[in-house]
Design a protein around this motif. Structure first.
Motif: not given
Length: 61
Positions: A1, A5, A52-53, A55-57, A61
């Motif tokens: 991470m 973040l 946001a987390l 979406r990242r996983y 992005r």
């Protein structure tokens, strides 16, 4: 991470703790409408951080 973040997560956690502590400051009368709205506003950084987390996983992005 990424570090950004993680820092945002820490800020969101502190904001959430403040939101949870607000009702304890009102005693048995309960929070006023303004204080209740402030508590909702303090939960907003947590919801944004989780978005946001997620979406990242998910890789979007």
């Amino acid at each position: 991470m990424p570090a950004g973040l993680r820092i945002a997560g820490a800020v969101a956690a502190i904001s959430g703790l403040a939101a949870v502590a607000l009702p304890w400051t009102t005693g048995t009368d309960g929070p006023t409408a303004a204080l209740e709205q402030l508590g909702y506003a303090l939960h907003l950084p947590i919801m944004i951080w989780y978005g946001a987390l997620g979406r990242r996983y998910l890789g979007n992005r």
